[in-house]
Design a protein around this motif. Structure first.
Motif, PDB file in Angstrom:
ATOM      1  N   ASP A 229      35.722  31.971  45.226  1.00  0.00           N
ATOM      2  CA  ASP A 229      36.058  31.553  46.577  1.00  0.00           C
ATOM      3  C   ASP A 229      35.069  32.283  47.484  1.00  0.00           C
ATOM      4  OD1 ASP A 229      37.056  31.287  49.169  1.00  0.00           O
ATOM      5  OD2 ASP A 229      39.150  31.339  48.526  1.00  0.00           O
ATOM      6  N   THR A 230      34.165  31.551  48.117  1.00  0.00           N
ATOM      7  CA  THR A 230      33.077  32.190  48.852  1.00  0.00           C
ATOM      8  C   THR A 230      33.544  32.916  50.115  1.00  0.00           C
ATOM      9  OG1 THR A 230      32.589  30.111  50.021  1.00  0.00           O
ATOM     10  CG2 THR A 230      31.380  30.545  47.978  1.00  0.00           C
ATOM     11  N   ARG A 231      34.821  32.798  50.453  1.00  0.00           N
ATOM     12  CA  ARG A 231      35.346  33.573  51.577  1.00  0.00           C
ATOM     13  C   ARG A 231      35.684  34.999  51.164  1.00  0.00           C
ATOM     14  NH1 ARG A 231      40.065  29.361  52.788  1.00  0.00           N
ATOM     15  NH2 ARG A 231      40.104  29.626  50.505  1.00  0.00           N
ATOM     16  N   ASN A 232      35.872  35.222  49.871  1.00  0.00           N
ATOM     17  CA  ASN A 232      36.195  36.551  49.353  1.00  0.00           C
ATOM     18  C   ASN A 232      35.548  36.689  47.981  1.00  0.00           C
ATOM     19  OD1 ASN A 232      37.228  38.985  48.582  1.00  0.00           O
ATOM     20  ND2 ASN A 232      39.368  38.311  48.454  1.00  0.00           N
ATOM     21  N   VAL A 233      34.370  37.292  47.960  1.00  0.00           N
ATOM     22  CA  VAL A 233      33.551  37.289  46.743  1.00  0.00           C
ATOM     23  C   VAL A 233      33.637  38.599  45.954  1.00  0.00           C
ATOM     24  CG1 VAL A 233      31.963  35.582  47.671  1.00  0.00           C
ATOM     25  CG2 VAL A 233      31.519  38.013  48.074  1.00  0.00           C
ATOM     26  N   THR A 234      34.645  39.404  46.237  1.00  0.00           N
ATOM     27  CA  THR A 234      34.750  40.674  45.513  1.00  0.00           C
ATOM     28  C   THR A 234      35.090  40.464  44.042  1.00  0.00           C
ATOM     29  OG1 THR A 234      37.051  40.851  46.255  1.00  0.00           O
ATOM     30  CG2 THR A 234      35.373  42.023  47.548  1.00  0.00           C
ATOM     31  N   GLU A 235      35.876  39.442  43.742  1.00  0.00           N
ATOM     32  CA  GLU A 235      36.262  39.126  42.367  1.00  0.00           C
ATOM     33  C   GLU A 235      36.284  37.618  42.178  1.00  0.00           C
ATOM     34  OE1 GLU A 235      36.898  41.079  39.813  1.00  0.00           O
ATOM     35  OE2 GLU A 235      36.725  43.003  40.868  1.00  0.00           O
ATOM     36  N   PRO A 236      35.956  37.150  40.980  1.00  0.00           N
ATOM     37  CA  PRO A 236      36.093  35.712  40.739  1.00  0.00           C
ATOM     38  C   PRO A 236      37.553  35.296  40.728  1.00  0.00           C
ATOM     39  CG  PRO A 236      35.552  36.853  38.697  1.00  0.00           C
ATOM     40  CD  PRO A 236      35.431  37.869  39.800  1.00  0.00           C
ATOM     41  N   VAL A 237      37.821  34.076  41.126  1.00  0.00           N
ATOM     42  CA  VAL A 237      39.172  33.540  41.109  1.00  0.00           C
ATOM     43  C   VAL A 237      39.631  33.316  39.672  1.00  0.00           C
ATOM     44  CG1 VAL A 237      40.619  31.595  41.834  1.00  0.00           C
ATOM     45  CG2 VAL A 237      38.818  32.439  43.345  1.00  0.00           C
TER      46      VAL A 237
END
Length: 359
Positions: A229-237
């Protein structure tokens, strides 16, 4: 992959156009000569069925550069012309050069990506550490550089792949270099997100979910497929670890985004059902107004567990590394895969799953 959407792939100095007659299960092939060099990447214009771009090797001053050009195929071979002869009687045809996308100052071109919607006038090329935005003018006979940006950092940074998002009015492009994924705004040619160490090894391919604007799939040499989710790239979905060697290609189904194809140098093609992160995670949503009184009296059905992610099928028809997989743009249940030895395999989504999705 039917008459209006054939398979197009490059083989050294040739481009093969494959017409698949689904009703009669017949494949016809036509050959286009690509005499300027060995093809490393090919992409078709989404706006003009007869136009495509290639990246190819070209010797230059004791070294080999990878250049890019835009071509038009003969009118009789354009999809939907219904004039295409079968391969038993057809000689090789010649491509018409429309324009070059070369700016040798920027280095070798890794790939070309067309703007997904619009009039087919804008393309992105990735050349070494540069992302170049081109405006094709005069019926694609001239390419004008409209914008550019460069990777900044230590070492010889090089792009390996890129994908233009169909969302956000086509103003975003995702690129991969080494283990990093970056997002770019084509209006300002500036970076808008960065996923460092997205994979443990080289990132090979990217694809955007056609129905969820912030979702991006990636694959790489760590044998993994990851969803972001390119809005929150800290970890993959989500992460898939079904392949045993490098994963070269990942593609979302154009209509049913829970269906994801991957191809790997383990010689396998895997079809996965990623329903939990799809646009319909609970199956087809039914409005309460559509339910009958009898259906409303059965609350246990409403509380059913949502469908689970799973591997639908593993295809092992290839005997060599699978470098590319893609879906038909004419039939959402049809897909093709291509391996290093030149074998093209066409398959269908299992009928039971097709009806489960539709019904």
């Amino acid at each position: 992959m039917e008459d209006d959407a054939p398979v197009i792939y490059g083989l050294e100095f040739q481009i093969h156009i494959i017409d698949f007659d689904d009703e009669n299960n017949i494949i016809n092939k036509n050959v286009l000569l690509h005499q300027v060099g060995e093809i490393w990447h090919i992409s078709a214009s989404p706006a003009d069925k007869g136009v495509l771009a290639t990246c190819y090797n070209k010797p230059s001053d004791s070294k080999v550069l990878t250049c890019a050009a835009v071509w038009r195929m003969p009118k009789e071979l354009e999809p939907g012309s219904h004039e295409s002869p079968d391969d038993s009687s057809s000689p090789a045809h010649t491509l018409e050069l429309l324009c070059h996308l070369d700016d040798t100052a920027h280095g070798s071109v890794a790939c070309v990506a067309w703007e997904p919607t619009g009039d087919g006038r804008r393309v992105i090329s990735l050349a070494d550490s540069h992302i170049l935005l081109w405006d094709l003018q005069e019926s694609s006979s001239q390419a004008v550089l409209a914008g550019s940006a460069s990777l900044e950092g230590k070492g010889q940074l090089k792009f390996t792949s890129g994908r233009w998002s169909p969302h956000h009015t086509c103003t975003q492009v995702a690129t991969a270099n080494d283990t990093t994924i970056r997002g770019w705004d084509t209006r300002s040619m500036s970076q808008i997100y960065c996923i460092e160490n997205a994979h443990g090894q080289l990132v090979r391919d990217l694809d955007f979910n056609p129905n969820k604007q912030y979702y991006l799939a990636s694959c790489g040499d760590d044998c993994k497929v990851k969803f972001w989710d390119t809005r929150n790239v800290t970890e993959p979905v989500k992460t898939l670890e079904e392949h045993s060697h490098w994963v070269w290609s990942v593609r979302y189904n154009h209509s049913h985004d829970q269906l994801v194809l991957t191809g790997s140098s383990d010689s396998r093609v895997i079809l996965s059902n990623m329903v939990s992160i799809s646009s319909e995670p609970f199956g087809h949503l039914v409005d309460d107004d559509d339910l009958s009184d009898q259906e409303e009296r059965r609350p246990e059905e409403k509380s059913q567990e949502p469908p689970q992610d799973s591997v639908i099928a593993t295809y092992e028809e290839h005997e060599d590394s699978v470098y590319a997989v893609d879906w038909s743009s004419a039939d959402p249940w049809l897909f093709a895969s291509l391996s290093y030895d030149g074998r093209l395999v066409i398959n269908r989504v299992p009928r039971a799953l097709k009806y489960h999705i539709l019904l």
